[in-house]
Design a protein around this motif. Structure first.
Motif, mmCIF file in Angstrom:
data_model
loop_
_atom_site.group_PDB
_atom_site.id
_atom_site.type_symbol
_atom_site.label_atom_id
_atom_site.label_comp_id
_atom_site.label_asym_id
_atom_site.label_seq_id
_atom_site.Cartn_x
_atom_site.Cartn_y
_atom_site.Cartn_z
ATOM 1 N N SER A 162 12.379 -13.954 1.541
ATOM 2 C CA SER A 162 13.272 -13.306 1.343
ATOM 3 C C SER A 162 15.141 -13.192 1.642
ATOM 4 O O SER A 162 15.169 -13.516 2.833
ATOM 5 C CB SER A 162 13.004 -11.780 1.412
ATOM 6 O OG SER A 162 14.194 -10.703 1.061
ATOM 7 N N THR B 171 19.255 -12.259 0.893
ATOM 8 C CA THR B 171 20.301 -11.311 0.697
ATOM 9 C C THR B 171 21.881 -12.226 0.921
ATOM 10 O O THR B 171 21.747 -12.910 2.004
ATOM 11 C CB THR B 171 19.725 -9.815 1.033
ATOM 12 O OG1 THR B 171 20.883 -8.638 0.824
ATOM 13 C CG2 THR B 171 19.979 -9.606 2.665
ATOM 14 N N THR C 247 25.325 -9.982 1.642
ATOM 15 C CA THR C 247 25.641 -7.913 2.714
ATOM 16 C C THR C 247 27.027 -7.961 2.455
ATOM 17 O O THR C 247 27.645 -6.901 2.193
ATOM 18 C CB THR C 247 25.523 -8.159 4.288
ATOM 19 O OG1 THR C 247 26.042 -8.964 5.189
ATOM 20 C CG2 THR C 247 23.810 -8.098 4.015
ATOM 21 N N ASP D 111 11.495 -14.393 -5.942
ATOM 22 C CA ASP D 111 12.777 -12.870 -5.000
ATOM 23 C C ASP D 111 13.983 -12.812 -5.965
ATOM 24 O O ASP D 111 14.277 -13.393 -6.701
ATOM 25 C CB ASP D 111 13.790 -14.231 -3.643
ATOM 26 C CG ASP D 111 15.055 -13.825 -3.152
ATOM 27 O OD1 ASP D 111 15.090 -13.093 -3.240
ATOM 28 O OD2 ASP D 111 14.824 -14.402 -2.371
ATOM 29 N N GLU E 39 16.774 -10.749 -5.051
ATOM 30 C CA GLU E 39 17.480 -10.225 -3.929
ATOM 31 C C GLU E 39 18.973 -10.981 -4.665
ATOM 32 O O GLU E 39 20.584 -10.293 -3.982
ATOM 33 C CB GLU E 39 17.793 -9.804 -2.661
ATOM 34 C CG GLU E 39 16.128 -8.972 -2.256
ATOM 35 C CD GLU E 39 16.329 -7.825 -1.945
ATOM 36 O OE1 GLU E 39 17.940 -7.826 -1.904
ATOM 37 O OE2 GLU E 39 15.553 -7.284 -2.436
ATOM 38 N N LEU E 40 18.520 -12.316 -5.528
ATOM 39 C CA LEU E 40 20.450 -12.941 -5.419
ATOM 40 C C LEU E 40 20.325 -12.500 -7.260
ATOM 41 O O LEU E 40 21.201 -13.564 -7.671
ATOM 42 C CB LEU E 40 19.773 -13.577 -5.161
ATOM 43 C CG LEU E 40 19.376 -14.162 -3.363
ATOM 44 C CD1 LEU E 40 19.320 -15.103 -2.643
ATOM 45 C CD2 LEU E 40 21.257 -13.355 -2.326
#
Length: 575
Positions: free
Chosen positions: A220, A222, A224, A391, A393-394
């Motif tokens: 995973s 990510t 921020t 994945d 998250e992107l």
């Protein structure tokens, strides 16, 4: 009674078609698994064995193995299946748009037999393009054997495409979307249903035989810090520039190689030597390279190491495409994009340690961005990354990178790599086929009775020679008839009074565009538009630049008026 019988027959026909679609998808899944095994075996026995040798044999075999194998495969293909070389997806598109017989049994067998040997010998390409050819060919052949209607035979091509992508990557959604973006061009209701069925069937078979593991497992990732969006934007721009340059360079290099070295066998051997030499700098470029991609997706590597891998793979990929080496463009696109992203990610991390940059996030975004820039299939680019890595998250930075990459790449190269290969191979898209000039060569439209002047003639002599003629420019020929420049009528008229005794070369210009007689007229017109001219000299070929004519707006207009337009052939698999 009659209506009930007709309804019953229609129901049986639809059921038979559904079973055919499932069978085609399942067969494609089995073929893809066998193809995987064949590639692994060939790599272990060819370039893998070379890499395991002690010095100096290791270096020698790394260079010699690709050269010998590529030349042998080129000779084999030229002998048995000339259409099986080079542009895999271009062949599939042409088969769908024009003639399904392009995907004949010979092409299928040769592609299946030769591609793993090419990849096993170190070709910096991938298996997916050839698998799409094989899958589409199998689907078409199955429909023919069952004596299905011609429109169903044609409709089996995108179904085979989706099934092939789904099976080779274990990405059924991407298979469907890619078939829509690359082959069909529009989501027709009938074809879409068949594409879904074929893709699902292939993915199910692949899951049963190989366990359904994702091809590229990524932990995973990510982001921020909103400032990272600037980094992802830079990555998208870089990926677009790299992909556009790769397409343009491959096109130019192919033309130069073809002119200087007509033999495909020699071109393939030279490509093998260059690829082998490049592999000395970065051995991971040989073959598909998913081990390296997986490493970068886990955050491994360094800025310098991934940067070298990116540059060497990009160069080797361009050489392979230009030299007619057998293989697909998907896998190298994922390799090049992830290497570029990892290089930028690691570099940014080294420069700004306080921002806690995650290099693997950049590798994932780079993978999708470069793929989109090369293939011009932005939705498929996002989906293939998500399905390969699982994945989600992107998504936002991935969409940003993909959109920027497509925009920048299109500015550098108007055509995608598949479209450019179609032009290079002399194949035209269906939408271009409706243009009356789409299939016209320059030699068919040019003026041949041009007034050619010698480079040793004086301006005064030229003025007398062209008196009474109507041309705006006059080509200047050397002693052997090759193009030495052009002179405009206005420049000659202005110079004759004061410089009449001087050579014509004193006022000669270098033509901004020079067309070859066998060039497509549409390509030549596009080049003239980009360079701001409306006419150009025509030579026999780049290798033999003897003047054979001149192309002007009146020639183009005359040819357009002579040519008829073709009616589009609407198609729907299930009406």
């Amino acid at each position: 009674m009659f209506e009930k019988a007709a309804a019953r027959l229609q129901f049986l026909a639809y059921r038979f078609l559904l079973v055919t679609l499932i069978g085609a998808g399942a067969l494609t899944g089995v073929v893809a698994v066998l193809f995987h095994r064949y590639v692994e075996l060939a790599r272990n026995q060819l370039i893998g064995r070379a890499l395991r040798q002690p010095e100096p044999w290791r270096v020698i075999l790394m260079i010699v193995t690709p050269a010998i194998m590529f030349a042998l495969l080129a000779a084999l293909i030229r002998r048995f299946a000339p259409r099986a070389v080079g542009a895999n997806l271009a062949r599939v598109r042409m088969a769908y748009n024009d003639n399904p017989r392009i995907l004949g049994p010979r092409t299928i067998i040769t592609t299946f037999a030769a591609t793993p040997l090419s990849l096993g010998a170190g070709a910096p390409l991938g298996p997916e393009g050839p698998i799409v050819v094989v899958a589409s060919g199998i689907s078409v052949t199955l429909a023919r054997l069952l004596r299905l209607p011609q429109k169903v035979v044609r409709g089996m091509i995108p179904i085979g495409t989706a099934a092939g992508i789904a099976a080779i990557f274990n990405t059924p959604i991407t298979g469907v979307v890619f078939a829509l973006e690359e082959i069909i061009g529009t989501s027709q209701r009938g074809i879409l249903g068949g594409v879904l069925v074929g893709s699902v069937a292939a993915a199910v078979v692949e899951r049963v035989l190989l366990g359904g593991r994702p091809m590229l497992v990524a932990p995973s990732s990510t982001w921020t810090d909103v400032r990272e969006m600037a980094g992802f934007a830079v990555l998208g721009i870089a990926a677009g520039a790299a992909s556009g340059l790769a397409i343009s360079l491959a096109h130019r290099l192919k033309r130069k190689w073809s002119a200087a070295m007509p033999s495909i066998v020699l071109r393939a051997a030279l490509a093998g030597l260059l690829i082998g030499a490049a592999g000395l700098l970065a051995p991971e470029i040989f073959g598909i390279g998913y081990d390296s991609v997986s490493l970068w997706l886990h955050g491994g590597g360094s800025a310098s190491g991934t940067g070298i891998a990116f540059a060497v793979k990009l160069l080797a990929f361009t050489v392979a495409i230009s030299g007619g080496v057998i293989g697909g463009t998907f896998a190298p696109s994922l390799f090049i994009g992830s290497a570029l992203g990892a290089a930028i990610g690691h570099g940014t991390q080294d420069l700004f340690p306080s921002m806690h940059i995650d290099p693997k996030a950049y590798a994932i975004v780079g993978m999708g961005s470069y793929f989109a820039g090369v293939m011009r299939s932005p939705i498929a680019a996002v989906l293939i990354v998500v399905e390969l890595t699982r994945d989600y998250e992107l998504i936002v930075p991935l969409m940003l990178g993909v959109s920027l990459a497509v925009a920048i790449s299109r500015r550098i190269s108007r055509l995608s790599i598949v479209e450019q290969q179609m032009v290079d191979e002399g194949w035209i898209e269906e939408h271009a086929a409706n243009d009356p000039l789409a299939r016209v060569r320059v030699r068919q439209a040019m003026t041949t009775n041009v007034v050619t002047i010698s480079r040793d003639t004086t301006i005064e002599e030229i003025a007398r020679l062209i008196a009474g003629t109507r041309f705006t420019f006059y080509p200047i020929a050397g002693d052997d008839g090759t193009l030495a420049g052009i002179a405009s009528r206005s420049a000659i008229d202005n110079a004759v009074a004061e410089h009449g005794g001087e050579s014509i070369m004193t006022i000669a210009e270098e033509p901004k565009v020079v067309a070859c007689a066998e060039d497509l007229i549409t390509e030549t017109v596009q080049q003239m538009h980009l360079r701001g001219v409306d006419r150009c000299p025509v030579v026999e070929s780049a290798r033999a630049p003897r003047i054979v004519g001149f192309l002007s707006p009146s020639d183009i207009l005359r040819m357009r008026m002579r040519s008829g337009t073709a009616e589009p052939d609407p198609f729907e698999l299930i009406e």
